[in-house]
Design an enzyme around this catalytic site. Structure first.
Site, PDB file in Angstrom:
ATOM      1  N   GLN A 273       0.818  -1.207   0.000  1.00  0.00           N
ATOM      2  CA  GLN A 273       0.000   0.000   0.000  1.00  0.00           C
ATOM      3  C   GLN A 273       0.851   1.255   0.000  1.00  0.00           C
ATOM      4  O   GLN A 273       1.790   1.388   0.785  1.00  0.00           O
ATOM      5  CB  GLN A 273      -0.905   0.036   1.228  1.00  0.00           C
ATOM      6  CG  GLN A 273      -1.719   1.321   1.284  1.00  0.00           C
ATOM      7  CD  GLN A 273      -2.943   1.189   2.144  1.00  0.00           C
ATOM      8  OE1 GLN A 273      -2.863   1.395   3.343  1.00  0.00           O
ATOM      9  NE2 GLN A 273      -4.060   0.842   1.542  1.00  0.00           N
ATOM     10  N   GLU A 294      -4.423   9.756   7.721  1.00  0.00           N
ATOM     11  CA  GLU A 294      -5.455   9.929   6.704  1.00  0.00           C
ATOM     12  C   GLU A 294      -6.650  10.705   7.237  1.00  0.00           C
ATOM     13  O   GLU A 294      -7.414  11.292   6.462  1.00  0.00           O
ATOM     14  CB  GLU A 294      -5.913   8.560   6.187  1.00  0.00           C
ATOM     15  CG  GLU A 294      -6.965   8.645   5.094  1.00  0.00           C
ATOM     16  CD  GLU A 294      -7.243   7.300   4.457  1.00  0.00           C
ATOM     17  OE1 GLU A 294      -8.416   7.012   4.191  1.00  0.00           O
ATOM     18  OE2 GLU A 294      -6.288   6.545   4.232  1.00  0.00           O
ATOM     19  N   PRO A 338     -10.151   6.283  -1.954  1.00  0.00           N
ATOM     20  CA  PRO A 338      -9.224   5.338  -1.312  1.00  0.00           C
ATOM     21  C   PRO A 338      -7.764   5.720  -1.516  1.00  0.00           C
ATOM     22  O   PRO A 338      -7.421   6.510  -2.402  1.00  0.00           O
ATOM     23  CB  PRO A 338      -9.544   4.009  -2.013  1.00  0.00           C
ATOM     24  CG  PRO A 338     -10.915   4.171  -2.537  1.00  0.00           C
ATOM     25  CD  PRO A 338     -11.046   5.618  -2.904  1.00  0.00           C
ATOM     26  N   ARG A 339      -6.915   5.113  -0.711  1.00  0.00           N
ATOM     27  CA  ARG A 339      -5.505   5.493  -0.704  1.00  0.00           C
ATOM     28  C   ARG A 339      -4.818   5.275  -2.045  1.00  0.00           C
ATOM     29  O   ARG A 339      -3.982   6.079  -2.465  1.00  0.00           O
ATOM     30  CB  ARG A 339      -4.776   4.702   0.388  1.00  0.00           C
ATOM     31  CG  ARG A 339      -5.183   5.132   1.778  1.00  0.00           C
ATOM     32  CD  ARG A 339      -4.570   4.264   2.847  1.00  0.00           C
ATOM     33  NE  ARG A 339      -4.938   4.773   4.168  1.00  0.00           N
ATOM     34  CZ  ARG A 339      -4.564   4.211   5.308  1.00  0.00           C
ATOM     35  NH1 ARG A 339      -3.837   3.102   5.295  1.00  0.00           N
ATOM     36  NH2 ARG A 339      -4.921   4.732   6.462  1.00  0.00           N
ATOM     37  N   ASP A 340      -5.122   4.167  -2.712  1.00  0.00           N
ATOM     38  CA  ASP A 340      -4.432   3.908  -3.968  1.00  0.00           C
ATOM     39  C   ASP A 340      -4.829   4.935  -5.026  1.00  0.00           C
ATOM     40  O   ASP A 340      -3.981   5.397  -5.798  1.00  0.00           O
ATOM     41  CB  ASP A 340      -4.714   2.483  -4.458  1.00  0.00           C
ATOM     42  CG  ASP A 340      -6.187   2.206  -4.679  1.00  0.00           C
ATOM     43  OD1 ASP A 340      -7.010   2.648  -3.863  1.00  0.00           O
ATOM     44  OD2 ASP A 340      -6.522   1.528  -5.673  1.00  0.00           O
TER      45      ASP A 340
END
EC number: 1.3.5.1
Length: 646
Positions: A273, A294, A338-340
């Site tokens: 990640q 986050e 989302p993070r990606d």
């Protein structure tokens, strides 16, 4: 590509009951063999790692009456890396009455993982989430509360509800203290035997069963063997393979990798990640990166100047000349994609020349609007310790100027393969927390790591390991058993080899070069040409390591250079497998973005017909390369479709 690996027989999870997904966990617990309290005292369990997963598991199994031996390489369980988690822990309590439910948490997690996680494990995680919060409140974890007294919630990336419970920006620390006090209570009661400053260097397998571990006393250098009826690995992730990551400097893959060499399959190693909210690299001298939670994306707005190369003070750039690119591209989720997705978007605007800060490797995270809307005191109450940390590191005041952030390696979704019971392919060896692969697919949603660690340790493992231990106690063994002697002798030989090379290059120089290769070729964006080149570079560098590394000092003393050398040696083998795994998967999904597989507008393009499986790798002990075993993923409760956050 097949020159790098061979394909073996498929693998599947045979432990999840054949019933509706809502009933699987209850049915599995009901049909699990139980052990009466007096018989539990005759059984022993080794647990490696004392973070949220390992600490909660040791406390729970100790309280149940088992004899637990707990190991960590830190000087105290409280120094486990779980302490660094900041933002929060997810649970489907629906306190905000905004439409949350177990089913929605399940859906968000599977979708956030780009449909590459196992439905059964993920649904169970969502079910257990509501129990975790009650457990932690009972322990005294000081979650934030609303004016009326209810526990407060905030949102995290990839969701449209507020389900994240938090304790300012110290959630991991507070949860770990809760697990630690439960653990220490059992240490005082005599059910848990604590071994700090001991590093696991091998797994002892006898007749196909995990029966013990070989450890090195990191103070004296003594090689010890310890035995039990079962072994649990809770040793965390392998993000430090990249050298620069948000992980603590001591985080490593050695415990998992040594188990992999003994027969435990390693699943989805290329799924790492990239977190979008890290303080950018500031120079070649750095050895780690710092994560900004986050949770900051709840109220902070992310932007870059509309003019490439604009070096003006951000306060002097008017609104009309700012590109709030996440809000523009993904209006439904905005800054909470989302993070990606957020990471790739940040990389793209920087690659296109719109980045800010040194080298143009940064974007702004701006709280001006939040302070105007909420007032500075409210922002300080929510995020004050994070703002203070940022100022101490950068000497910039985020109350006055926007933070600068850039993606960095943070978490690993890959890990040792486990079944529904969390048992690996080695009988009697269980893997929990970040060390296993089971719940997050190709991308982990924020605030789900703490949830998985505590779910595995407090609730899942104690209910499943009894099914195996009910077959015991097994035959007593000691250090004179041939398998134990062979494992210990192998550890000593490896240490002697490292100490004898006496080359010219430091361990850290090798680690840094390895990390650079993996980041460049197996990081946020990958392609066939780059991955092929990376494999050859890693093999060449690995050969140089074993002929030219300089490990100073002796084994019979505190020797951190020796510790790092052993870990980097394992990172070389893991790094090669990561690149092979990434090379064979010619689709884009989650954090694994292949430039050859994208939609017309540049988003990740999955290939479900070809790659809807877990890639579980067997160690290629004979030099023929790793062996790929596929676990086909079946989606019976959630429809697979291309993700959209627009």
């Amino acid at each position: 590509m097949t020159e790098y690996y061979t394909e073996g027989t498929p693998i599947q999870d045979e432990k999840a009951p054949a019933t509706t997904i809502e009933k699987q966990w209850d049915e599995r617990r009901f049909h699990t063999n139980l052990i009466n309290p007096s018989n539990r005292r005759k059984l022993s369990v080794i647990i490696v790692g004392t973070g949220l997963a390992g600490g909660s598991a040791a406390a729970t199994l100790g309280e149940a009456g088992y004899h637990v031996k707990s190991f960590c390489y830190q000087d105290s369980p409280r120094r486990a890396h779980s302490i660094a988690a900041q933002g929060g822990i997810n649970a489907a309590k629906n306190y905000r009455n905004d439409g949350d439910s177990v089913e929605r948490l399940f859906y968000d997690t599977v979708k956030g993982g780009d449909y590459r996680s196992r439905e059964s494990n993920t649904y169970r995680l969502a079910q257990i989430s509501v129990e975790i919060i009650d457990q932690c409140v009972a322990q005294g974890v000081p979650f934030a509360r609303e004016y009326g007294g209810l526990l407060d919630n905030r949102s995290f990336g990839g969701v449209q509800v507020s389900r994240t419970f938090y304790a300012r920006g110290q959630t991991g620390q507070q949860l770990l203290i809760g697990a630690y006090q439960a653990l220490e209570r059992q240490v005082a009661a005599g059910t848990v035997e604590m071994h700090t400053r001991h590093e696991m260097l091998d797994l002892i397998v006898i007749d196909g069963r995990a029966r013990g571990i070989v450890v090195r006393d990191m103070v004296t250098g003594e090689i010890e063997t310890h035995f039990a009826d079962a072994v649990v690995l809770a040793s965390g992730g392998y993000g430090n393979v990249f050298f620069l990551s948000t992980n603590a400097m001591g985080c490593n893959v050695t415990a998992s990798w040594r188990a992999h060499r003994k027969g435990a399959l390693f699943a989805n190693p290329c799924y790492t990640q990239i977190h979008p909210t890290c303080i950018p690299v500031s120079g070649d001298y750095q050895s780690k990166l710092t994560l900004m939670s986050e949770s900051l994306r709840n109220d902070g707005r992310i932007w870059v100047p509309k003019k490439a190369g604009d070096e003006r003070n951000p306060r002097d750039i008017p609104e009309a000349e700012r590109d709030y690119y996440l809000e523009r591209i993904y209006p439904a989720f905005g800054n909470l994609v989302p993070r990606d997705v957020a990471s790739r978007a940040a990389k793209k605007v920087c690659d296109d020349g719109f980045g800010v800060g040194p080298g143009g490797r940064g974007v702004f995270l701006d709280f001006t609007e939040a302070m105007e809307r909420l007032g500075r005191p409210a922002v300080e109450a929510k995020y004050g310790n994070l703002f203070d940390m940022y100022k101490q590191i950068t000497d910039e005041d985020p109350y006055e100027v926007p933070m600068r952030i850039y993606p960095a390696t943070h978490y690993t979704m890959g890990g040792l393969w486990v079944d529904y019971d969390l048992q690996s392919t080695i009988q009697g060896m269980y893997v929990i927390g970040e060390a296993n692969f089971s719940d997050h697919g190709a991308n982990r949603l924020g605030a789900s790591a703490l949830m998985q660690g505590l779910a595995d340790g407090y609730f899942v493992l104690p209910n499943t390991i009894s099914d195996y231990l009910a077959q015991g106690p097994f035959d007593k063994i000691d250090e004179n058993h041939p398998a134990a002697k062979a494992a210990a002798d192998g550890v000593r030989e490896r240490i002697d080899k490292l100490l004898s090379i006496n080359g010219t290059r430091t361990v850290d120089s090798f680690h840094k070069e390895l990390g650079h290769i993996i980041w460049e070729y197996c990081g946020m964006e990958r392609n066939q040409e780059g991955l092929t080149e990376a494999i050859e570079k890693i093999r060449k560098l690995k050969a140089e390591f074993w002929t030219d590394v300089k490990v100073t000092g002796e084994n019979e003393e505190l020797n951190q250079t020796l510790e790092r050398a052993g870990r980097v040696a394992d990172f070389f083998e893991l790094g090669e497998l990561m690149c092979i795994d990434a090379l064979h998967r010619t689709e884009s999904c989650g954090c694994h973005f292949r430039s050859e597989s994208k939609t017309e507008d540049g988003e990740a393009l999955r290939k479900d017909d070809d790659f809807s499986y877990v890639a579980a790798w067997e160690y290629g002990a004979d030099g023929s390369g790793p062996v790929l075993h596929k676990e086909l993923l079946k989606f019976e409760n959630i429809e697979m479709k291309q993700r959209s956050y627009k």
